[in-house]
Design an enzyme around this catalytic site. Structure first.
Site, PDB file in Angstrom:
ATOM      1  N   ASP A   1      -2.737 -11.977 -45.048  1.00  0.00           N
ATOM      2  CA  ASP A   1      -3.076 -13.393 -44.954  1.00  0.00           C
ATOM      3  C   ASP A   1      -4.121 -13.677 -46.028  1.00  0.00           C
ATOM      4  OD1 ASP A   1      -3.543 -16.092 -43.989  1.00  0.00           O
ATOM      5  OD2 ASP A   1      -2.814 -15.413 -42.037  1.00  0.00           O
TER       6      ASP A   1
ATOM      7  N   GLY B   1      -3.713 -12.306 -49.791  1.00  0.00           N
ATOM      8  CA  GLY B   1      -2.805 -12.837 -50.795  1.00  0.00           C
ATOM      9  C   GLY B   1      -2.220 -14.166 -50.382  1.00  0.00           C
ATOM     10  N   ASP B   2      -1.227 -14.603 -51.153  1.00  0.00           N
ATOM     11  CA  ASP B   2      -0.570 -15.895 -50.983  1.00  0.00           C
ATOM     12  C   ASP B   2       0.904 -15.654 -50.676  1.00  0.00           C
ATOM     13  OD1 ASP B   2       0.565 -18.394 -51.159  1.00  0.00           O
ATOM     14  OD2 ASP B   2       0.020 -18.743 -53.252  1.00  0.00           O
ATOM     15  N   PHE B   3       1.322 -15.950 -49.430  1.00  0.00           N
ATOM     16  CA  PHE B   3       2.701 -15.622 -49.068  1.00  0.00           C
ATOM     17  C   PHE B   3       3.741 -16.497 -49.759  1.00  0.00           C
ATOM     18  CE2 PHE B   3       1.648 -17.858 -44.757  1.00  0.00           C
ATOM     19  CZ  PHE B   3       1.908 -19.116 -45.272  1.00  0.00           C
TER      20      PHE B   3
ATOM     21  N   HIS C   1       7.280 -23.154 -38.990  1.00  0.00           N
ATOM     22  CA  HIS C   1       7.270 -24.514 -38.427  1.00  0.00           C
ATOM     23  C   HIS C   1       6.199 -25.401 -39.062  1.00  0.00           C
ATOM     24  CE1 HIS C   1       4.085 -24.408 -34.956  1.00  0.00           C
ATOM     25  NE2 HIS C   1       3.671 -23.699 -35.994  1.00  0.00           N
TER      26      HIS C   1
END
Length: 340
Positions: A205, A230-232, A250
């Site tokens: 995350d 990190g950046d998903f 969602h």
């Protein structure tokens, strides 16, 4: 049975009035949550006078508010005293799965103002929250620490029981590595690693989120997991045998979901399992509690709740095959998919 209309001289009731007065019920619910009334009833019935004295409120308006909430099953009035029902007990702060924090969040001014923008949202498609606050929801939370704490507390309360329900229905592998993508503070990963002692894990995350993880103090899990920031949208850790996405998709519109799912697919090999934990809406109009949550997504974010067919289409576009949908005892289901 005869029906009656306003023209008959009878006031209408039923669902229309329930909806029309809905904000009043929500405000009454918030009031008793703020004043800790459920905690004061934990040891047994009390009169409105006793409750008022202990909570620093006034007996007469408190009795009227409790009478309203009793009509919705949260309290029961017996011989001049109020009793906490099983449903109302979820408002206590000292019970597993307490819903007091979610009640305070969803009845907060953030959501009331966002909901007031729904008429405009129908014309623009844009969240009412952005118009009310001049900022996207998550950006606003970053700038407003007290609201961020409220949100985190509510999400933690909601997640606790869901995590156990997820592992109840999933066949976890005996060994290998599980990667929790957007795993927040690691509640689900902690549950999975506890249930499957042969697994190791990666909590992935934003760096500031994993810094406050729930796993550091778990001696039984020492050496079995690591955190990675990190950046998903860009990438996720490679080499996992099982990937988790809980309450992530969602939050986002389809195009952003595809960015996340494709990042996961790039990190996997064919046959790798992916578990998406989200509500799955029925496609036949059957009542489901997540239908209301879908409107929260509409008014606060740009995300949505989805049907099984909608999940299948997203997954297919990202290089996954939907295997099955596993309902849980919570509002969420587990969408099991496989990389192709």
């Amino acid at each position: 049975m005869a029906s009656h209309s306003v023209a008959d001289g009878r006031a209408p009731g039923g669902p229309l009035y329930d909806l029309m007065y809905g904000h009043i019920h929500a405000s009454a619910l918030r009031a008793v949550a703020e004043h800790g009334i459920a905690d004061l009833l934990a040891d047994g019935p009390r009169s409105a006078g006793e409750l008022a004295e202990r909570s620093g409120t006034r007996a007469e308006p408190l009795r009227r508010v409790l009478r309203l909430l009793a009509s919705r099953g949260l309290f029961r009035e017996e011989r001049g005293e109020f009793v906490l029902t099983e449903e109302g007990a979820a408002l206590r702060t000292d019970v597993p799965g307490s819903q007091r924090a979610p009640v305070l969040m969803f009845t907060d001014e953030m959501f009331r103002r966002a909901a007031a923008g729904i008429p405009e949202t129908l014309c623009t498609g844009e969240p009412g929250f952005d118009a009310a606050y001049g900022s996207p929801f998550f950006a606003y939370l970053e700038e407003t620490p007290e609201k961020s704490r409220l949100f985190d507390s509510a999400m933690t309360s909601r997640a606790g029981t869901v995590n156990a329900h997820v592992t109840e229905v999933c066949a976890l592998p005996a060994g290998g590595t599980v990667v929790d993508v957007g795993g927040g503070r690691g509640g689900l990963l902690r549950q999975v690693l506890t249930e499957a002692p042969g697994l190791t894990g990666v909590l992935y995350d934003r760096p500031e989120t994993i810094a406050e993880n729930l796993l550091d103090g778990e001696a039984a899990l020492a050496g079995r997991w690591r955190a990675e920031g990190g950046d998903f949208f860009a990438s996720v850790p490679e080499g996992g045998d099982l990937y988790l996405l809980k309450n992530i998709l969602h939050d986002w519109p389809d195009e952003d979901c595809l960015r996340i799912l494709r990042a996961v697919r790039r990190a996997t090999v064919p046959g790798t399992r992916l578990l998406v934990v989200d509500a799955v809406l029925p496609d036949d109009g059957t009542a489901h509690p997540a239908v209301a949550l879908d409107i929260v997504m509409l008014m606060v974010l740009r995300g949505r709740e989805r049907t099984a067919d909608e999940f299948a289409a997203l997954l297919a576009d990202a290089g996954f095959r939907l295997v099955r949908v596993l309902p849980t005892r919570s509002m969420s289901s587990v969408v099991e998919a496989e990389a192709v």
